[in-house]
Design a protein around this motif. Structure first.
Motif, PDB file in Angstrom:
ATOM      1  N   LEU A  20       0.825  -1.204   0.000  1.00 19.20           N
ATOM      2  CA  LEU A  20       0.000   0.000   0.000  1.00 19.20           C
ATOM      3  C   LEU A  20       0.862   1.258   0.000  1.00 19.20           C
ATOM      4  N   ALA A  21       2.045   1.163   0.610  1.00 21.60           N
ATOM      5  CA  ALA A  21       2.943   2.323   0.648  1.00 21.60           C
ATOM      6  C   ALA A  21       3.401   2.733  -0.745  1.00 21.60           C
ATOM      7  N   GLN A  22       3.314   1.816  -1.708  1.00 25.09           N
ATOM      8  CA  GLN A  22       3.699   2.159  -3.076  1.00 25.09           C
ATOM      9  C   GLN A  22       2.818   3.261  -3.662  1.00 25.09           C
ATOM     10  N   LEU A  23       1.595   3.399  -3.112  1.00 26.90           N
ATOM     11  CA  LEU A  23       0.700   4.443  -3.593  1.00 26.90           C
ATOM     12  C   LEU A  23       1.195   5.835  -3.217  1.00 26.90           C
ATOM     13  N   GLY A  24       2.205   5.895  -2.370  1.00 22.31           N
ATOM     14  CA  GLY A  24       2.820   7.177  -2.051  1.00 22.31           C
ATOM     15  C   GLY A  24       3.870   7.606  -3.046  1.00 22.31           C
ATOM     16  N   LYS A  25       4.176   6.747  -4.012  1.00 25.51           N
ATOM     17  CA  LYS A  25       5.171   7.086  -5.029  1.00 25.51           C
ATOM     18  C   LYS A  25       4.564   8.029  -6.070  1.00 25.51           C
ATOM     19  N   PRO A  26       5.124   9.215  -6.228  1.00 25.63           N
ATOM     20  CA  PRO A  26       4.564  10.146  -7.221  1.00 25.63           C
ATOM     21  C   PRO A  26       4.510   9.555  -8.627  1.00 25.63           C
ATOM     22  N   ARG A  27       5.541   8.797  -9.020  1.00 27.13           N
ATOM     23  CA  ARG A  27       5.570   8.246 -10.378  1.00 27.13           C
ATOM     24  C   ARG A  27       4.404   7.305 -10.615  1.00 27.13           C
ATOM     25  N   LEU A  28       4.073   6.469  -9.611  1.00 27.26           N
ATOM     26  CA  LEU A  28       2.956   5.540  -9.764  1.00 27.26           C
ATOM     27  C   LEU A  28       1.640   6.306  -9.858  1.00 27.26           C
ATOM     28  N   LEU A  29       1.428   7.271  -8.978  1.00 27.98           N
ATOM     29  CA  LEU A  29       0.193   8.042  -8.997  1.00 27.98           C
ATOM     30  C   LEU A  29       0.041   8.828 -10.294  1.00 27.98           C
ATOM     31  N   GLN A  30       1.155   9.347 -10.797  1.00 28.26           N
ATOM     32  CA  GLN A  30       1.100  10.129 -12.028  1.00 28.26           C
ATOM     33  C   GLN A  30       0.690   9.271 -13.222  1.00 28.26           C
ATOM     34  N   VAL A  31       1.282   8.093 -13.339  1.00 28.83           N
ATOM     35  CA  VAL A  31       0.936   7.251 -14.494  1.00 28.83           C
ATOM     36  C   VAL A  31      -0.476   6.681 -14.337  1.00 28.83           C
ATOM     37  N   MET A  32      -0.926   6.435 -13.101  1.00 25.87           N
ATOM     38  CA  MET A  32      -2.311   6.019 -12.879  1.00 25.87           C
ATOM     39  C   MET A  32      -3.279   7.117 -13.312  1.00 25.87           C
ATOM     40  N   LEU A  33      -2.923   8.374 -13.029  1.00 23.70           N
ATOM     41  CA  LEU A  33      -3.764   9.501 -13.428  1.00 23.70           C
ATOM     42  C   LEU A  33      -3.844   9.604 -14.950  1.00 23.70           C
ATOM     43  N   LEU A  34      -2.702   9.473 -15.613  1.00 21.59           N
ATOM     44  CA  LEU A  34      -2.702   9.513 -17.077  1.00 21.59           C
ATOM     45  C   LEU A  34      -3.562   8.392 -17.658  1.00 21.59           C
ATOM     46  N   ALA A  35      -3.406   7.187 -17.119  1.00 25.39           N
ATOM     47  CA  ALA A  35      -4.191   6.048 -17.612  1.00 25.39           C
ATOM     48  C   ALA A  35      -5.680   6.293 -17.415  1.00 25.39           C
ATOM     49  N   ALA A  36      -6.054   6.840 -16.253  1.00 29.25           N
ATOM     50  CA  ALA A  36      -7.467   7.110 -15.977  1.00 29.25           C
ATOM     51  C   ALA A  36      -8.022   8.149 -16.947  1.00 29.25           C
ATOM     52  N   LEU A  37      -7.258   9.199 -17.243  1.00 30.18           N
ATOM     53  CA  LEU A  37      -7.722  10.248 -18.154  1.00 30.18           C
ATOM     54  C   LEU A  37      -7.939   9.706 -19.564  1.00 30.18           C
ATOM     55  N   VAL A  38      -6.981   8.931 -20.054  1.00 32.07           N
ATOM     56  CA  VAL A  38      -7.094   8.396 -21.413  1.00 32.07           C
ATOM     57  C   VAL A  38      -8.256   7.407 -21.501  1.00 32.07           C
ATOM     58  N   ASN A  39      -8.410   6.569 -20.489  1.00 31.98           N
ATOM     59  CA  ASN A  39      -9.517   5.614 -20.517  1.00 31.98           C
ATOM     60  C   ASN A  39     -10.864   6.303 -20.309  1.00 31.98           C
ATOM     61  N   ALA A  40     -10.891   7.405 -19.563  1.00 27.72           N
ATOM     62  CA  ALA A  40     -12.130   8.176 -19.429  1.00 27.72           C
ATOM     63  C   ALA A  40     -12.553   8.718 -20.789  1.00 27.72           C
ATOM     64  N   ALA A  41     -11.592   9.209 -21.559  1.00 27.66           N
ATOM     65  CA  ALA A  41     -11.891   9.695 -22.907  1.00 27.66           C
ATOM     66  C   ALA A  41     -12.417   8.564 -23.787  1.00 27.66           C
ATOM     67  N   THR A  42     -11.796   7.405 -23.683  1.00 27.47           N
ATOM     68  CA  THR A  42     -12.198   6.256 -24.505  1.00 27.47           C
ATOM     69  C   THR A  42     -13.638   5.841 -24.229  1.00 27.47           C
ATOM     70  N   PHE A  43     -13.947   5.606 -22.963  1.00 27.91           N
ATOM     71  CA  PHE A  43     -15.265   5.073 -22.626  1.00 27.91           C
ATOM     72  C   PHE A  43     -16.338   6.161 -22.611  1.00 27.91           C
ATOM     73  N   GLY A  44     -15.923   7.428 -22.446  1.00 29.19           N
ATOM     74  CA  GLY A  44     -16.892   8.509 -22.536  1.00 29.19           C
ATOM     75  C   GLY A  44     -17.537   8.572 -23.899  1.00 29.19           C
TER      76      GLY A  44
END
Length: 387
Positions: free
Chosen positions: A199-223
């Motif tokens: 769970l501590a891995q969620l404190g890594k900025p790099r992981l959170l940043q790429v998760m955010l990018l993935a969420a944005l692109v997939n939001a566009a796709t399914f929207g």
């Protein structure tokens, strides 16, 4: 690629068919259970929200199970929920079965993503992910239209039975074809896992940043995928019979995109994103501007499907790489990123349908979401994450 990956993809196909099939079944389902279509429509966001919450929760609960046991249990639970859903006569009970199915789907995908990464050498995670996600893309090409046809001919309950039946060969495949411990596993696959460091891995900025990018692109796709039907019938003026054609074209494009990106996303993810990302951005705005021309519309639907899944699957693969120190939760983080986008995108796109843009609102929304992702890559130190 190892054969067990394709067995996992079969289960993902069945689950993907279930996730998207309700769009064509809602009127019949609502009439059968004596509820409004709007009420019946709550089954879709309930499933998506169950996926978001269920992925980390169920993955955490199952982290000490052998992966083969966990995957088999999730497939059987998914099948059972559809078998029960096929015979219920009460909407509340059907709603409950969808929640159970969502939790089983979330758990399966979270464990399957992690398992897929351990079935191959550490530098081929992206290609393994592409094989797994091909189950979802094939569901949009064949499973969802097939489910709609089956529902039209035999009623919505037949579609639920068909999904349950699809799970059975997948369950046998998991039991027989999946090794007790993957050859390239980096953990004990069932040994006691300490959840804290993962769970501590969620404190890594790099992981959170790429998760955010993935969420944005997939939001566009399914929207846009969710509201493609009114674009086809209202904006392009085509007959409703062209709607499944457009959906299948999008699905075919997504299969091409995820397959091609899978061959590049391990060694050259930055090249995939740098090439396909700008094209994806331009494509959404072009589609919004040119949707009234049927030939252009259908062509761009295929292209956007390919670009969306090429970029989206590459970013999801980066989530697995960035969370490599969380071997039992990495798949849950990837699943959550994907499904946050799949839930938020349609909800955001829906708010634009009553505006000046009308049916084209979701397309403009998708372009805006990808633009935000592009600006984040430029403004924040994200290029190193996807290099």
């Amino acid at each position: 690629m190892p054969f067990p990956l394709y067995l996992l993809a079969l289960a993902v196909f069945a689950m993907g068919t279930s996730e998207f099939m309700l769009a064509g079944l809602l009127p019949d389902l609502a009439a059968s259970l004596d509820v409004s279509v709007a009420t019946a429509g709550t089954l879709t966001p309930a499933f998506a929200l169950g996926m978001i919450v269920g992925a980390p929760l169920v993955a955490a609960l199952a982290r000490n199970w052998p992966r083969r046991t966990a995957l088999l249990g999730f497939v059987l639970a998914f099948a059972a929920s559809h078998a029960v859903g096929a015979v219920v006569t009460n909407f509340a009970l059907l709603f409950a079965t969808r929640v159970v199915a969502a939790l089983a789907n979330a758990g399966f995908l979270a464990v399957a993503l992690t398992t897929a990464a351990t079935l191959v050498p550490s530098d081929k995670k992206g290609r393994a992910l592409a094989v797994l996600l091909s189950g979802t893309t094939v569901a949009t090409i064949a499973g969802v239209p097939g489910g709609s046809v089956l529902g039209a001919l035999l009623g919505w309950r037949a579609t639920f039975w068909a999904v349950a039946a699809l799970c059975l060969p997948a369950a046998v495949g998991v039991l027989v074809g999946l090794p007790a411990r993957p050859e390239h596993a980096e953990d004990g696959d069932g040994a006691a896992a300490d959840l804290g460091p993962e769970l501590a891995q969620l404190g890594k900025p790099r992981l959170l940043q790429v998760m955010l990018l993935a969420a944005l692109v997939n939001a566009a796709t399914f929207g846009s995928f969710t509201f493609l039907a009114p674009v086809v019938t209202d904006s392009a003026g085509l007959d409703s019979r062209w709607v499944p054609v457009a959906l299948m074209l999008f699905g075919a494009g997504s299969f091409v995109g995820v397959t091609l990106a899978g061959r590049l996303s391990d060694q050259r993810p930055g090249q995939v994103v740098a090439t396909a990302g700008p094209a994806l951005l331009v494509g959404w705005f072009a589609l919004a501007l040119l949707a009234e021309r049927p030939v252009v519309l259908l062509t761009l639907v295929f292209v956007q499907g390919a670009l969306s899944f090429a970029v989206g699957s590459t970013l999801i693969a980066r989530v697995l790489y960035e969370s490599a120190a969380a071997p039992t939760m990495a798949g849950a983080y990837a699943t959550s990123a994907l499904n946050v986008g799949a839930t938020a995108g349609p909800l955001l796109a829906a708010t634009t349908l009553g505006g000046a843009a009308g049916a084209l609102g979701p397309l403009w929304t998708s372009g805006g979401l990808v633009l935000v992702a592009a600006l984040l890559v430029v403004a924040l130190p994200l290029r190193a994450v996807i290099a």
